[in-house]
Design a protein around this motif. Structure first.
Motif, PDB file in Angstrom:
ATOM      1  N   GLU A   1     -22.770 -49.967   0.164  1.00 38.43           N
ATOM      2  CA  GLU A   1     -23.817 -49.889   1.179  1.00 38.43           C
ATOM      3  C   GLU A   1     -23.885 -48.512   1.813  1.00 38.43           C
ATOM      4  O   GLU A   1     -22.869 -47.912   2.148  1.00 38.43           O
ATOM      5  N   SER A   2     -25.129 -48.030   1.973  1.00 38.84           N
ATOM      6  CA  SER A   2     -25.344 -46.887   2.856  1.00 38.84           C
ATOM      7  C   SER A   2     -26.052 -47.444   4.085  1.00 38.84           C
ATOM      8  O   SER A   2     -26.190 -48.656   4.220  1.00 38.84           O
TER       9      SER A   2
ATOM     10  N   ALA B   1     -29.528 -48.737   2.600  1.00 32.65           N
ATOM     11  CA  ALA B   1     -29.658 -49.327   1.276  1.00 32.65           C
ATOM     12  C   ALA B   1     -28.374 -49.995   0.866  1.00 32.65           C
ATOM     13  O   ALA B   1     -27.296 -49.671   1.372  1.00 32.65           O
ATOM     14  N   VAL B   2     -28.506 -50.952  -0.047  1.00 37.46           N
ATOM     15  CA  VAL B   2     -27.334 -51.574  -0.605  1.00 37.46           C
ATOM     16  C   VAL B   2     -27.565 -51.670  -2.094  1.00 37.46           C
ATOM     17  O   VAL B   2     -28.670 -51.926  -2.549  1.00 37.46           O
TER      18      VAL B   2
END
Lengths: 439, 131, 495
Positions: free
Chosen positions: B62-63, B66-67
């Motif tokens: 994960e960022s 986003a994932v």
């Protein structure tokens, strides 16, 4: 239409800029077959006076604001004046979800305070920014336990609010969740822990109890936790009456706490909007559904708050999201935050002790069905008059009585669930006792 | 600056890398993948003892915004997980091909690895997708 | 030039816990009129807690100042335009607040006998009727607590109806332009999601749909107008394709503000849909809730609606629990009643013609903004705009200025940002929904601001990329917040 801030001249001017002649040209591209065939039959727009008059008349047809001995998931507590004054501020009332942190620090800070106070109150380590209500918090908590344990079975005590259990059933039906419902001990009104122990196995994701339970009785959370943990399952503790935690030991042994905060200055409002919450241990934070606010810094190093761990949410994960919850109940949660702030550490304790005293005064005057310890609700045995008749007599005296339990527990057909909060007056409680005793 | 993709690693089109020693495969995500994701904030990995299947999801990265699923390039049993990533997910950005390995898997079918991309093939694959 | 806003002083305020000191109080309880009870006796010593560690102790004036100060850190619809695409941030009329606060509507308990709440039941019935009329559907449940909750309820209804007809199906089609809640709700209802691509106009591709629909398709979940603000011109054909295979058409009513009074989903083939009362019907967002997400259905789906259902009998309104085919309960009690009151007040204020006028003004505003900004921003999809328009940052991206930067710079100009990076089918999306309650003056200021930012992106991109500059705090470090989450205050942290 008084909410439309344009003159006809301005509309014409804008249409001219667009090369259009009339407003109807704006949707001329729609296929004929989808257009409204005749005007909506909703009558002409009403003035402010007509609207207030209409609702005043409807309001007058409800029995409202009388002494009320109903609890069962919605409680009549005094709402401090400051609550409406502060949540009525347009900056709170008419703001969107605080995605843009730079211009939403107000909402973000109040949610951070909310999360903190809920941890302090429940003995948990993290709490989300609220969910729809207590009933929908339950299936969310169960789903969370499934993700953590990778198991698909839940053992539910039937002393959990019946409507909460019904909601869980609706959710469970299509999600491959197996539920086992366990009974209560006839004389104490507490969840039957022996039965829970028998039902809890290596496939069980969670044991679900409520404390104080639907009968108002305080459950043995410690022992329930031991039973669940012995099989590697989690313990989920539900609450519907958070004022209890002013005096009652919170469910520290639970893994997940899911509850309803209506008692905290949220008007009964015929069942909603309320605010639910889910709290848990730090190690499960990434499995927690719903929004979370975190503390951080801005690029110049000043303290700031923002929504965090948003990748759990559906706008990023889509069909893999931890839940489809989009809204929390920010404004309603703010009422609870203000309530907790107004009462504070000592006030909530005093308030809880008053509830305890009132309910025990009333309970002392009528036959009780159970002898388990209770907070501000208990089950009265109404042997002389049927519960509905008791309520009818009380209504004649302008008092809203208790909840006839036969509706949810056929074996308790002759019982009434009674709740006495700080707002219950002694003379009204005496009247309730008289009605039950047939005097 | 173009990253170097170790010659002794194999790669997937989903941007995982794998390196085999004996019957043990070490798996991570590529430099290209970490750049696409941006600052990594969390890595979700399987547990030792779990079995993983080539081409199937085994975890996620994960960022903030986003994932991304991580697919196992190989089939086998997880024997070790890089615990360091739990407290220091930034390692995925700093050293994706080294310190930020994710899991070690005991291979049940070592031949699988042969079908994966070589460093040169992977490089030309990502150059193609960058255009 | 920034015309709409300038800086002013705002008060610093710490967390309430840092204002706390022992003995301060903002409450006073009346004297107890019954004997006090020792908690240890009543509950058992083991059940009595110690004091609530960390709970605040503050005075009344501090409570007022604390929350008032925090409120001033928020932007709000009361401050100005809120062009969030797909969110329908319109003015919240205050008479709605006033009537929702009437004691007879607010101080009623959900378990009061039906005969003691006839006025409340009348409110529910009146709103159900009005929503049927507006949508052209046959029945409405007001129970779902929010849009996503409505979606789940709607998908459960689809499943129940298909199961009752003995045709269990597995797949729900979702266009790639859909809100993220759509696939999430579909999955929660036990269906598999299959995405279908939009065509070059941003609409459902009929050929792709025809190819995708089969005997395993339960429904298509479509938003109309879609998230590009475009009316699905082939919606009738879409419905026909689905119905021919026994599948249902679900409509996400998030964008109903483009249709009320000019078109009814029930007349273009929709079988089930949800509405967002906090969007189209102007109930306040409150910083993220409460909402309300009623679900409207055709006759065929009515038997499956959640329990309980309101029925009218000689003696008056009554809740009916005897619905064997119902999907069951989706929440406790009957819905977010307080929100329902506000929505009904909104509909009464408009009447049929007022709703139509509001819709037309909403479209007018969006089309006007589109026309004025088209020379400055890339418009990837050119189909006619309804209530919102979607640009992209393609022209600014060359200077390193992305949609998020433009959005943040809008804050300095005194506006809330538009919706950023959504829908997903537009890279660098700039999604603008003005709503009908913006004056021409406010719109022109917004347009000016957007044009000015486009110029800044050319001449001084760093100015835009560093925005906002005029707020109390600058951009926040979301990475650290997510890597090391701190989601509660502790005394240690204070030091």
């Amino acid at each position: 239409m008084r909410y439309l801030p344009k003159s006809d001249d301005e509309r014409r001017e804008m249409l001219a800029e667009l090369g259009l002649e009339s407003l109807d040209d704006l949707y001329a591209h729609l296929p004929e077959e989808v257009l409204l065939r005749e005007p909506l039959k909703l009558g002409p727009g009403k003035s402010e006076y007509e609207i207030t008059d209409y609702f005043r008349r409807l309001s007058g047809r409800n029995v409202a604001g009388r002494p009320c001995f109903l609890g069962a998931g919605a409680y009549c507590h005094y709402r401090p004046v400051l609550v409406d004054v502060l949540v009525g501020r347009g900056e709170f009332l008419t703001a969107y979800t605080p995605y843009q942190a730079e211009i939403s620090q107000g909402t973000l800070m109040t949610i951070f305070e909310f999360q903190t106070m809920l941890c302090q109150l429940t003995g948990m380590e993290v709490a989300n920014a609220s969910v729809y209500d207590g009933s929908t918090a339950v299936p969310e908590a169960v789903q969370m336990a499934r993700r953590i344990t990778r198991r698909d079975r839940v053992v539910v005590a039937n002393t959990v609010h019946p409507e909460y259990r019904q909601v869980l059933e609706t959710y469970a039906r299509h999600q491959g969740l197996e539920t086992a419902v366990t009974g209560y001990v006839r004389d104490t009104g507490m969840a039957d822990l022996e039965e829970i122990e028998r039902e809890t196995d290596e496939r069980t994701a969670a044991v679900l109890i409520q404390s104080p339970n639907f009968f108002g009785v305080v459950e043995d959370v410690r022992q329930a936790a031991e039973i669940a943990h012995a099989k590697g399952a989690l313990l989920i503790v539900v609450f519907t009456e958070p004022v209890a935690y002013g005096v009652l030991e919170p469910p520290r042994q639970a893994d997940i706490v899911a509850g309803e905060l209506q008692s905290f200055a949220i008007a009964p409002s015929y069942g909603g909007p309320y605010a639910g919450v889910i709290a848990t241990r730090q190690k499960y934070i990434r499995q927690l559904p719903g929004r979370l606010v975190g503390r951080t810094k801005d690029i110049e190093g000043r303290g700031a708050y923002c929504l965090t761990l948003t990748t759990r949410e559906q706008h990023i994960r889509r069909e893999k999201a931890t839940s489809n919850i989009c809204t929390n109940q920010a404004l309603v949660a703010l009422m609870a935050t203000i309530f907790m702030t107004v009462y504070g550490k000592r006030g909530l304790r005093e308030l809880a002790e008053q509830n305890l005293a009132k309910a025990h005064y009333l309970a002392g005057k009528v036959p009780q069905k159970f002898f388990g310890p209770f907070f501000n609700e208990f089950v009265a045995h109404s042997a002389v008059r049927k519960p509905a008749e008791v309520n009818a007599r009380l209504m004649e005296r302008g008092i809203v009585g208790g909840l006839p339990l036969g509706r949810f527990y056929p074996e308790l057909e002759d019982c009434l669930l009674l709740c006495a909060t700080e707002m219950a007056r002694r003379e009204d409680m005496d009247a309730v006792a008289e009605a039950i005793l047939g005097r | 600056m173009a990253a170097t993709y170790p010659e002794n690693y194999r790669y997937t089109k989903e941007h995982e890398w794998v390196v085999v020693e004996g019957d043990t495969a070490t798996i991570g995500i590529t430099d290209y993948a970490q750049k696409e994701l941006g600052d990594v904030v969390y890595v979700d990995l399987p547990q030792p003892g779990d079995s993983v299947v080539a081409g199937k999801t085994m975890g996620s990265v994960e960022s903030v915004k986003a994932v991304s699923d991580v697919y196992s390039p190989v089939t086998g049993e997880v024997i070790e997980v890089n615990q360091k990533l739990a407290d220091a997910p930034e390692k995925v950005n700093e050293d994706p091909h080294g310190e930020a390995w994710m899991v070690k898997v005991r291979l049940s079918n070592p031949a699988e690895v042969e079908s994966l991309l070589t460093a040169a093939e992977y490089q030309s694959y990502i150059e193609g997708s960058e255009s | 030039m920034i015309k709409k806003a300038r800086q002013h002083v705002s008060q610093n305020e710490s967390l309430i816990f840092e204002r706390s000191s022992p003995g301060k109080r903002a409450y006073q309880l009346p004297p107890l009129d019954v004997p006090a009870v020792d908690p240890k006796d009543a509950l058992g010593a083991g059940n009595v807690r110690e004091e609530i560690g960390g709970f605040p102790e503050v005075s009344e004036v501090e409570v007022v100042r604390h929350f008032t100060r925090l409120s001033t850190y928020n932007y709000a619809i009361d401050h100005g335009m809120y062009p969030l695409g797909s969110c329908t941030m319109k003015y919240n009329p205050r008479v709605n607040e006033a009537v929702a606060a009437l004691e007879g509507l607010r101080w009623i308990h959900p378990y009061q006998p039906d005969e003691s709440v006839q006025g409340a039941l009348e409110v529910i019935a009146a709103l159900e009727n009005a929503l049927c009329e507006i949508t052209g559907m046959d029945a409405v449940t007001l129970q779902p607590a929010a849009g996503a909750h409505g979606e789940l309820t709607g998908m459960l209804l689809v499943r129940a109806a298909l199961e009752a007809e003995g045709r269990p199906r597995r797949v729900v089609l979702v266009p790639d332009s859909a809100h993220g809640t759509n696939p999430a709700s579909v999955a929660m209802a036990g269906y598999q999601v299959r995405n279908i691509a939009s065509n070059e106009k941003g609409m459902v591709d009929l050929a792709a749909l025809e190819a995708a629909v089969d005997e395993d398709t339960a429904a298509l979940m479509v938003t109309n107008p879609n998230t590009l603000g475009v009316f699905e011109e082939n919606i009738v054909a879409v419905a026909r394709i689905l119905h021919a295979k026994g599948a249902l058409l679900y409509m996400d009513g998030a964008n109903m503000n483009a249709l009320a009074g000019i078109s009814r989903p029930g007349e273009f083939g929709v079988d089930v849909m949800h509405l967002n009362l906090h969007k189209t019907f102007s109930t306040p967002h409150g910083g993220g809730g409460p909402g309300s997400g009623p679900v409207a259905v055709k006759k065929r789906l009515e038997p499956f609606l959640p329990l309980p259902r309101l029925v009218n009998e000689e003696a008056g309104w009554r809740w009916d629990y005897g619905r064997p085919q119902s999907i069951g309960r989706v929440r406790a009690f009957y819905g977010n009643f307080g929100v329902l009151v506000r929505a009904l007040a909104y509909i009464l204020a408009h009447g049929g013609e007022g709703l139509r006028r509001a819709t037309l003004d909403a479209i007018l505003n969006a089309v006007y903004v589109r026309k004025k900004l088209e020379p400055y921003y890339e418009l990837p999809h050119k189909a006619p705009t309804m209530h919102e328009c979607v640009f992209s940052d393609a022209r600014q991206a060359g200077r390193g200025v992305r949609t998020m930067d433009i959005a943040k710079r809008l804050i300095d100009y005194g506006f809330h940002p538009y919706t950023v990076s959504f829908p997903l089918i537009v890279k660098g999306a700039i999604m603008i929904e003005p709503t009908e309650t913006e004056s021409k003056q406010e719109l022109d200021l917004f347009i000016d601001a957007m044009i000015s930012i486009a110029r800044e992106a050319e001449e001084n991109p760093e100015l835009v990329k560093g925005a906002p500059h005029m707020t109390r705090i600058r951009r926040v470090d979301e990475v650290t917040a997510a890597r090391k989450p701190v989601v509660r205050w502790t005394r240690e942290e204070e030091k």
